[in-house]
Scaffold this active site. Structure first.
Site, PDB file in Angstrom:
ATOM      1  N   HIS A   1       0.976  -1.097   0.120  1.00  0.00           N
ATOM      2  CA  HIS A   1       0.139  -0.021   0.005  1.00  0.00           C
ATOM      3  C   HIS A   1       0.770   1.180   0.124  1.00  0.00           C
ATOM      4  O   HIS A   1       2.162   1.101   0.169  1.00  0.00           O
ATOM      5  CB  HIS A   1      -0.841  -0.044   1.280  1.00  0.00           C
ATOM      6  CG  HIS A   1      -0.236  -0.059   2.492  1.00  0.00           C
ATOM      7  ND1 HIS A   1       0.610  -0.726   3.148  1.00  0.00           N
ATOM      8  CD2 HIS A   1      -0.402   1.087   3.445  1.00  0.00           C
ATOM      9  CE1 HIS A   1       0.973  -0.678   4.261  1.00  0.00           C
ATOM     10  NE2 HIS A   1       0.484   0.732   4.824  1.00  0.00           N
TER      11      HIS A   1
ATOM     12  N   HIS B   1       1.180   4.095   2.179  1.00  0.00           N
ATOM     13  CA  HIS B   1       1.786   4.732   3.151  1.00  0.00           C
ATOM     14  C   HIS B   1       2.954   4.742   3.076  1.00  0.00           C
ATOM     15  O   HIS B   1       3.844   4.097   2.447  1.00  0.00           O
ATOM     16  CB  HIS B   1       1.399   3.978   4.422  1.00  0.00           C
ATOM     17  CG  HIS B   1      -0.100   4.467   5.044  1.00  0.00           C
ATOM     18  ND1 HIS B   1      -0.980   3.617   5.620  1.00  0.00           N
ATOM     19  CD2 HIS B   1      -0.973   5.716   4.818  1.00  0.00           C
ATOM     20  CE1 HIS B   1      -2.174   4.340   5.847  1.00  0.00           C
ATOM     21  NE2 HIS B   1      -1.955   5.532   5.286  1.00  0.00           N
TER      22      HIS B   1
ATOM     23  N   ASP C   1       5.839   4.632   4.966  1.00  0.00           N
ATOM     24  CA  ASP C   1       6.805   3.663   5.354  1.00  0.00           C
ATOM     25  C   ASP C   1       7.042   2.337   4.734  1.00  0.00           C
ATOM     26  O   ASP C   1       7.844   1.404   4.813  1.00  0.00           O
ATOM     27  CB  ASP C   1       6.487   3.730   6.845  1.00  0.00           C
ATOM     28  CG  ASP C   1       5.047   2.914   7.129  1.00  0.00           C
ATOM     29  OD1 ASP C   1       4.211   3.493   6.473  1.00  0.00           O
ATOM     30  OD2 ASP C   1       4.855   2.177   8.050  1.00  0.00           O
ATOM     31  N   HIS C   2       6.032   2.239   3.776  1.00  0.00           N
ATOM     32  CA  HIS C   2       6.107   0.831   2.754  1.00  0.00           C
ATOM     33  C   HIS C   2       6.504   1.411   1.409  1.00  0.00           C
ATOM     34  O   HIS C   2       6.414   0.452   0.665  1.00  0.00           O
ATOM     35  CB  HIS C   2       4.604   0.646   2.868  1.00  0.00           C
ATOM     36  CG  HIS C   2       4.559   0.180   4.120  1.00  0.00           C
ATOM     37  ND1 HIS C   2       4.360  -1.530   4.568  1.00  0.00           N
ATOM     38  CD2 HIS C   2       3.994   0.777   5.388  1.00  0.00           C
ATOM     39  CE1 HIS C   2       3.991  -1.520   5.803  1.00  0.00           C
ATOM     40  NE2 HIS C   2       3.730  -0.448   6.307  1.00  0.00           N
TER      41      HIS C   2
ATOM     42  N   HIS D   1      -6.955  -2.567   5.906  1.00  0.00           N
ATOM     43  CA  HIS D   1      -6.195  -1.395   6.565  1.00  0.00           C
ATOM     44  C   HIS D   1      -6.933  -0.153   6.435  1.00  0.00           C
ATOM     45  O   HIS D   1      -8.070  -0.081   6.040  1.00  0.00           O
ATOM     46  CB  HIS D   1      -4.747  -1.354   5.788  1.00  0.00           C
ATOM     47  CG  HIS D   1      -3.923  -0.403   6.510  1.00  0.00           C
ATOM     48  ND1 HIS D   1      -3.713  -0.338   8.085  1.00  0.00           N
ATOM     49  CD2 HIS D   1      -2.995   0.446   5.976  1.00  0.00           C
ATOM     50  CE1 HIS D   1      -2.764   0.441   8.157  1.00  0.00           C
ATOM     51  NE2 HIS D   1      -2.373   0.929   7.072  1.00  0.00           N
TER      52      HIS D   1
ATOM     53  N   ASP E   1       0.154  -4.265   6.840  1.00  0.00           N
ATOM     54  CA  ASP E   1      -0.989  -3.448   7.569  1.00  0.00           C
ATOM     55  C   ASP E   1      -2.326  -3.988   7.484  1.00  0.00           C
ATOM     56  O   ASP E   1      -2.867  -3.862   6.239  1.00  0.00           O
ATOM     57  CB  ASP E   1      -0.792  -1.948   7.417  1.00  0.00           C
ATOM     58  CG  ASP E   1       0.701  -1.230   7.662  1.00  0.00           C
ATOM     59  OD1 ASP E   1       1.746  -2.217   7.788  1.00  0.00           O
ATOM     60  OD2 ASP E   1       0.664  -0.255   7.497  1.00  0.00           O
TER      61      ASP E   1
END
Length: 302
Positions: free
Chosen positions: A63, A65, A67-68, A141, A208
């Site tokens: 996904h 976000h 941090d990914h 998520h 997540d």
């Protein structure tokens, strides 16, 4: 040494800490290299882990976000800088196409890398070869998120003693496997007569998510289950509100799916150590590891 190995490049969620880099995971799968969710700093973590850019053959984003995925621009630019000769396949949720374009063009560079995009629109098989099948399932998520499952194609284990008695050797063994039967004199030998089924090795990657059907399906009888466990069970209500799992919930997924080994990761910055995650999960599922940056774990049948 196993031909399939998991590398924990980064194990932090949302915010890195002194001990944990942003997300980043690499699986060496025989002659393939699968990079998952490269967060900031992934290039540097790869150097520490001994993972070269040239070993990457597929990149998977769960996904969008930060941090990914915020390490993706650096990875793509590194592929160009090193003039990687092979095509690298990029899998990601189709809804995030605009973010992929932003990440690919985050700065000026000489783009010569060959990248083939595979946006994901629906669950199912996204890659298939003679030896490997990769599937995806939708997770639950706060934004659209997809998990992945890699599996060896089921095969057979040949009975050497039976083959020798029948005088089947060399190329004839290959023919028997390929054609499922072989004429030996006046007798037709079937593959099942001289072999037994061998279930392919599988690894699931669940980031997540809340508890959901997609997570359960990905984890089903997985030999190696990589699963987020952002919180401890004392913060269950917060985990649900933010679309995450606790260590206890991750262990339940592993147990209910009859997985063989569980690797916990994606830990919140509020927890300086992971011993409590390990203790919480082990009460439910015994074969569990709380991943640390730099961990290298062979993926094997148990």
């Amino acid at each position: 040494m196993s031909s399939k190995t998991f590398f924990a490049l980064g194990t932090a969620s949302q915010v890195p800490t002194r001990e944990r880099n942003h997300n980043g995971y690499f699986i060496r799968w025989e002659n393939q290299g699968f990079l998952f969710d490269p967060g900031e700093g992934t290039q540097r973590q790869m150097i520490f882990a001994g993972v070269s850019a040239s070993s990457i053959t597929k990149i998977f984003i769960t996904h969008f976000h930060g941090d990914h995925c915020l390490g993706l621009p650096g990875i793509l630019q590194r592929l160009s800088l090193d003039k990687i000769p092979h095509t690298v396949e990029l899998y990601y949720p189709a809804i995030g196409k605009k973010y992929i374009e932003n990440l690919k063009n985050a700065s000026i560079y000489h783009n010569v890398a060959r990248i083939t995009e595979h946006p994901i629109f629906e669950p199912g098989v996204i890659f298939r070869s003679k030896k490997t099948v990769i599937e995806t399932r939708k997770l639950d998520h706060s934004v659209e998120c997809w998990g992945y499952r890699i599996k060896e194609v089921d095969s057979v284990s040949m009975d050497a003693e039976k083959l020798e008695k029948l005088g089947i050797r060399g190329k004839e063994v290959g023919r028997l496997i390929e054609e499922k039967s072989l004429q030996v004199g006046k007798k037709l030998i079937k593959l099942e007569d001289v072999s037994r089924p061998k279930k392919g090795l599988s690894a699931a990657f669940i980031m997540d998510t809340r508890m959901c059907d997609g997570a359960n399906e990905l984890a089903e009888e997985a030999d190696f289950l990589i699963c987020e466990s952002t919180y401890l069970s004392s913060e269950t209500s917060e985990a649900v509100a933010n679309g995450h799992l606790t260590a206890k919930q991750a262990a339940r997924i592993a147990r209910n799916a009859s997985a063989k080994q569980l690797v916990l990761t994606h830990f919140s910055q509020r927890y300086p150590k992971t011993e409590d995650f390990l203790a919480e999960a082990k009460k439910i599922f015994p074969d569990v590891v709380a991943a640390r940056d730099g961990d290298k774990i062979d993926i094997v049948k148990k």
